[in-house]
Structure formats: structure tokens, C-alpha cells
Design an enzyme around this catalytic site. Structure first.
Site, PDB file in Angstrom:
ATOM      1  N   ALA A  92       0.961  -1.234   0.025  1.00 39.47           N
ATOM      2  CA  ALA A  92       0.030  -0.041   0.079  1.00 39.47           C
ATOM      3  C   ALA A  92       0.959   1.318   0.046  1.00 39.47           C
ATOM      4  O   ALA A  92       2.278   1.208   0.139  1.00 39.47           O
ATOM      5  CB  ALA A  92      -0.893   0.071   1.195  1.00 39.47           C
ATOM      6  N   PHE A  93       0.155   2.505  -0.195  1.00 44.38           N
ATOM      7  CA  PHE A  93       1.196   3.765  -0.344  1.00 44.38           C
ATOM      8  C   PHE A  93       1.779   3.999   1.007  1.00 44.38           C
ATOM      9  O   PHE A  93       2.559   4.790   0.907  1.00 44.38           O
ATOM     10  CB  PHE A  93       0.084   4.783  -0.926  1.00 44.38           C
ATOM     11  CG  PHE A  93      -0.775   5.189   0.017  1.00 44.38           C
ATOM     12  CD1 PHE A  93      -1.991   4.807   0.163  1.00 44.38           C
ATOM     13  CD2 PHE A  93      -0.592   6.647   0.688  1.00 44.38           C
ATOM     14  CE1 PHE A  93      -2.884   5.408   1.269  1.00 44.38           C
ATOM     15  CE2 PHE A  93      -1.368   6.986   1.579  1.00 44.38           C
ATOM     16  CZ  PHE A  93      -2.554   6.540   1.883  1.00 44.38           C
ATOM     17  N   LYS A  94       1.223   3.603   1.987  1.00 43.73           N
ATOM     18  CA  LYS A  94       1.611   3.767   3.327  1.00 43.73           C
ATOM     19  C   LYS A  94       3.023   3.537   3.278  1.00 43.73           C
ATOM     20  O   LYS A  94       3.883   4.081   4.173  1.00 43.73           O
ATOM     21  CB  LYS A  94       1.219   3.134   4.314  1.00 43.73           C
ATOM     22  CG  LYS A  94      -0.329   3.301   4.403  1.00 43.73           C
ATOM     23  CD  LYS A  94      -0.984   4.534   4.631  1.00 43.73           C
ATOM     24  CE  LYS A  94      -2.330   4.514   4.795  1.00 43.73           C
ATOM     25  NZ  LYS A  94      -2.958   5.801   5.250  1.00 43.73           N
ATOM     26  N   ASP A  95       3.657   2.468   2.698  1.00 45.84           N
ATOM     27  CA  ASP A  95       5.090   2.062   2.771  1.00 45.84           C
ATOM     28  C   ASP A  95       6.014   3.314   2.249  1.00 45.84           C
ATOM     29  O   ASP A  95       7.163   3.119   2.717  1.00 45.84           O
ATOM     30  CB  ASP A  95       5.343   0.932   1.762  1.00 45.84           C
ATOM     31  CG  ASP A  95       4.845  -0.134   2.343  1.00 45.84           C
ATOM     32  OD1 ASP A  95       4.903  -0.492   3.415  1.00 45.84           O
ATOM     33  OD2 ASP A  95       4.416  -1.287   1.557  1.00 45.84           O
ATOM     34  N   MET A 109       6.026   5.439   5.299  1.00 46.34           N
ATOM     35  CA  MET A 109       6.492   4.615   6.604  1.00 46.34           C
ATOM     36  C   MET A 109       7.901   4.062   6.789  1.00 46.34           C
ATOM     37  O   MET A 109       8.777   3.984   7.501  1.00 46.34           O
ATOM     38  CB  MET A 109       5.617   3.585   7.092  1.00 46.34           C
ATOM     39  CG  MET A 109       5.277   3.110   8.262  1.00 46.34           C
ATOM     40  SD  MET A 109       4.738   4.634   9.367  1.00 46.34           S
ATOM     41  CE  MET A 109       2.920   4.225   9.221  1.00 46.34           C
TER      42      MET A 109
END
Ligand SMILES: Cc1ncc(COP(=O)(O)O)c(C=O)c1O
Ligand SMILES: N[C@@H](CCOP(=O)(O)O)C(=O)O
Length: 461
Positions: free
Chosen positions: A110-113, A116
């Protein structure tokens, strides 16, 4: 570069301090005192560079002297080394003037990587200098939690507690959070919805005894560093389609408003963005607010795009701060009204927001139909969140190329995708045994004191 709170009553901080602080001590969110701008030549010079170099150039002006240039380049290189695509954020053409920005090639799909993985590197570097130990507590509707666990698992000086709404995340998302074996990972399934989880995290930050006692840190988009890292892919994708000579538009599947706020920052920096379109699922508070001016919660409805099942959209506060002329007292008043159910945006602020953002909504049936139609017509299998974006984007196509952010891999939501297409998307080979791994999770009540006691007890072990 200094950072100020949207509520005007917290200390002014450097980038490094804001990153380690998370929520401001007046309950607000940190934003840059002034956003640095790029000339057209500086933007043009980004074309053709590796993603990591674009990341360095875009983020550096926000960072003050937190890291030396060489140190920061090393952190960026380590953050993106594990991505499964050389371009990191590749563009795929969906139609004559419509492109998909695939943001799901990181370790948790997901784009959170993007943010993060980098925050993980930056926080470790900062902690190595001070020798401190921190306790991260995060709220997730599915993707932030797995990305945070991936970024911080196994670190000796960090405990990471993730609150997710019990029964309201996909099975892949849940297993990504509950199967890591590292002792510093604590997956907590809470009774309630994502808004409840996020509210309890903010309550913990607003309890100074607790906050200071456990050295609380935040990795939700409360944390300015999260938003900043997401600004980069607006630049990388826009220059690859001809910016700054050609304007581009973006449609962003939106829940907590962090990702689209990153696009807003890119535009403030000088990136020529024609339209910035908010795309919501049936939890459409932002679309309703843009259309009517009334920002009112009406309960989170579970959907097939569960990561966007949010009604209290945390980063909207950052947009309101600018729309109200950076009046912290006015924002504090609105947020107090929100606790009682909602507020009405003033006419002046609404006009500013409407000049900045367009919006649209996608129903459950429309989400399914979009997944089905685009798989059949283009071969691109969309996750339900990306499908929400694509459907709303199609209603906003104009002269400028439209880029829709594809925020998660379809294999994170196999049931919804299979129901729409008849095909079950496969997880990447490195995760093929996800369903065989034992789960470790604690069921917790929606109760601040009980959650605080659990955190204190676990970190004392
Ligand atoms: C897959 C996915 N798409 C879209 C969103 C919405 O992003 P934001 O909360 O930054 O608006 C989220 C959650 O944040 C998500 O996990
Ligand atoms: N959709 C998010 C919700 C939390 O958003 P954040 O950007 O504030 O971390 C999730 O997947 O957890």
C-alpha cells in the site's frame, strides 16, 4: 524551517522535533511555517532522475539541519531498496488522458510504505543519536498498521502498538499485523470503528502524564514527516508527464486526508496542478462538506474499501488552518464543535477550499463496476480504494492529464476483487504463506484507561 501547530498554542519546532513529537501539545497538527517553493527550472530538472534523487531534492528544503545531505541520502536509499519496482511509483496508462500511479510496490502493498519506510529510517537515525527509547501507538483502518509494523518490527528501542477496528479490516491486512513474531509488535483489535481508534490515540497524546511517561511517538499522518514523504510522488509522476510545461491533475482516494494534503503541498511548492480531486467511498463526509459546507459525522459505514471507512478526517484540520487564514483559535473552535458532531465551514473558507479541491463520491455498486470494467477493458486490476479514485477521476477528466493514485494492491482485498472480476488476485510470492502463519492479537475495549494500562504493562516487561 520551523513547524507550527494548527491550533496556535504549541511550541514551534524543528523538523526533527516535529517528527518525534507527533501530535502538537495543544491537540493540533504541525505544518511548516512557510512552504518552500521551486522554480520551473528546478521542477524541470527532476525529470528522468531516479525516485530517490527526486525524494532528496523535494524533501530537503523542509528538513533544516536534522540530517546531513549524505546521511539523508543514505536513509532514502535504504527506505526504498526493498520496493518491488525499479521506478518505485510507476505510471500506467488507463485511457487517452488518464493515468494510474501505482503506489503499491512497497513491502506491505500500500502507499503507506512510501512514508513509513522512510520514517522508520529517520526515527532510527534520530534515536541512535539520543539513545532514547520510544513507544509508538498508531490507529489503522488496515494499511498504516501493517506498514508501521513492517518498518519498526524487531527494533530494540521501539515498541509499536497498533489499534485496528475489530472485524473491519481485510483478512490480508489483519494477518499482516498479527503474524509478525517480533516481541516489540503489539496488534490490538479494538471494539469500534477507525474513528474510535484514532480518537483513543489522540487521547493518549493529550494525556501528558501518559505521553511523557511512555515517550509516546506517532506514525499516523498526525506526523508531518508522513505527509512530507508523500509529496514526492506527486512530483515524480507530474514531471514524467511533462510538468512544469504541462499541467497535470490528480484524483486521490481519500479517508484521513493525508495523501491529498501532500498533493496540496506539492501545488504550494510550485507544481502546476490543475485539479486536485477528493474521491470518497460511501463514507463521504468530505464530499458532503465540499458540496454543502456542513462537516458532520453520520457514523462509519463498513464498505468494500475498508481503509477509507473514516468520518473524522484528521488532516482536514491542516486544510482548514490555511482556509481560515492560519487562525489557530478558529481551528480549535471548529475541532471542539466536531467533538459534538460537526461544524459549518464559513463561506469564505469554503470558497478557498472549493478553489483548491474538487470532490466526488463512489458508491459500493460503482466501486464493483469500476473494478470489473477496467479489468475487462484495460487488464489493470484495481483494488477497491483505487477503483473509488478511478471512478471519480473519470468524472473530472479535462485538458490536463489526470493521474489517479492507486493506493493498494488488489491482493490485499481479494474477496472484493474476486466478487467483481471472478478472478482472485494472488499475493506476491514472498507473502504466499501469510495464511499459514500463526496470529498473535489482543482484543481490547474502546476504553482509554484500559488501553493505557495495557501499553504501560507491556513496555515494563
Ligand atoms: C488503500 C488506501 N487508500 C486510500 C486511503 C486514504 O488515504 P488518506 O487517509 O491519506 O486520505 C487509505 C488510508 O489512509 C488507504 O489505506
Ligand atoms: N487508511 C489509513 C487510516 C490511517 O491514516 P493515516 O494516514 O493517518 O495513518 C490506514 O490504513 O490505517
Amino acid at each position: 524551517m520551523q513547524y507550527i501547530s494548527t491550533r496556535g498554542q504549541a511550541p514551534v519546532l524543528s523538523f526533527g522535533e516535529a517528527m518525534m513529537t507527533g501530535l502538537a501539545r495543544d491537540g493540533g497538527l504541525y505544518v511548516p511555517q512557510a512552504v518552500p517553493t521551486f522554480t520551473a527550472d528546478e521542477i524541470a530538472a527532476l525529470a528522468g532522475l531516479p525516485y530517490e534523487e527526486i525524494a532528496f531534492r523535494v524533501m530537503k528544503p523542509f528538513m533544516g539541519d536534522t540530517f546531513s545531505d549524505e546521511e539523508f541520502k543514505g536513509l532514502i536509499a535504504r527506505a526504498y531498496a526493498g520496493f518491488g519496482h525499479a521506478a518505485r511509483a510507476p505510471l500506467v496508462q488507463l485511457g487517452p488522458n488518464h493515468f494510474l500511479l501505482e503506489l503499491f510496490h512497497g513491502p506491505t502493498l500500500a502507499f503507506k510504505d512510501f512514508a513509513m519506510q522512510l520514517i522508520g529510517q529517520m526515527m532510527q537515525a534520530a534515536l541512535a543519536k539520543t539513545g532514547e527509547r520510544i513507544t509508538i501507538v498508531g490507529a489503522t483502518s488496515g494499511d498504516t498498521g501493517s506498514a508501521a509494523i513492517e518498518a519498526f518490527k524487531g527494533l530494540a528501542n521501539v515498541d509499536v502498538f497498533i489499534l485496528f477496528p475489530h472485524g473491519r479490516v481485510s483478512e490480508v491486512q489483519r494477518r499482516q499485523m498479527t503474524t509478525p513474531t517480533e516481541g516489540n509488535v503489539h496488534a490490538l483489535a479494538m471494539d469500534g470503528d477507525f474513528d474510535d481508534c484514532q480518537a483513543r490515540v489522540k487521547d493518549m497524546f493529550n494525556d501528558f502524564d501518559f505521553r511523557d511517561g511512555v515517550r509516546l511517538a506517532g506514525v499516523n499522518s498526525i506526523n508531518w514527516a508522513r505527509v512530507l514523504a508523500q509529496v514526492v510522488y506527486y512530483f515524480s509522476s507530474a514531471v514524467s508527464l511533462g510538468a512544469p510545461l504541462r499541467k497535470v491533475s490528480f484524483t486521490v482516494p481519500t479517508g484521513n486526508f493525508g495523501d491529498i494534503f501532500a498533493g496540496y503541498i506539492a501545488r504550494q511548492m510550485g507544481l502546476p496542478i490543475e485539479q486536485l480531486v477528493i474521491a470518497t467511498n460511501q463514507n463521504d463526509i468530505l464530499d458532503r462538506a465540499m458540496k454543502s459546507g456542513a462537516y458532520a459525522t453520520n457514523g462509519v459505514k463498513p464498505s468494500i474499501s475498508p481503509s477509507m471507512d473514516i468520518q473524522v478526517s484528521s488532516n482536514f484540520e491542516r486544510a482548514l488552518f490555511d482556509a481560515y487564514g492560519r487562525d489557530g483559535a478558529a481551528v480549535a473552535q471548529l475541532m471542539a464543535e466536531l467533538k459534538a458532531g460537526g461544524f459549518t465551514i464559513s463561506q469564505g473558507a469554503l470558497e478557498i477550499l472549493r478553489a483548491t479541491f474538487a470532490s466526488g463520491r463512489c458508491s459500493e455498486d460503482e466501486t464493483r463496476a469500476t473494478i470489473q470494467n477496467f479489468a475487462a477493458a484495460t487488464g489493470e486490476v484495481l483494488c477497491p480504494h483505487s477503483a473509488v479514485g478511478v471512478k471519480v477521476a473519470e468524472e473530472h477528466l479535462g485538458a490536463a492529464p489526470m493521474i489517479t493514485l492507486a493506493t493498494a494492491h488488489p491482493a490485499k482485498f481479494p474477496d472484493a476483487v474476486e466478487a467483481a472480476t471472478g478472478q482472485r488476485p494472488a499475493l506476491p510470492a514472498r507473502m504466499a504463506d501469510l495464511f499459514d502463519r500463526p496470529e498473535r492479537v489482543t482484543r481490547v475495549p474502546n476504553d482509554l484507561a484500559a488501553l493505557q494500562a495495557l501499553v504501560r504493562e507491556r513496555i515494563a516487561r
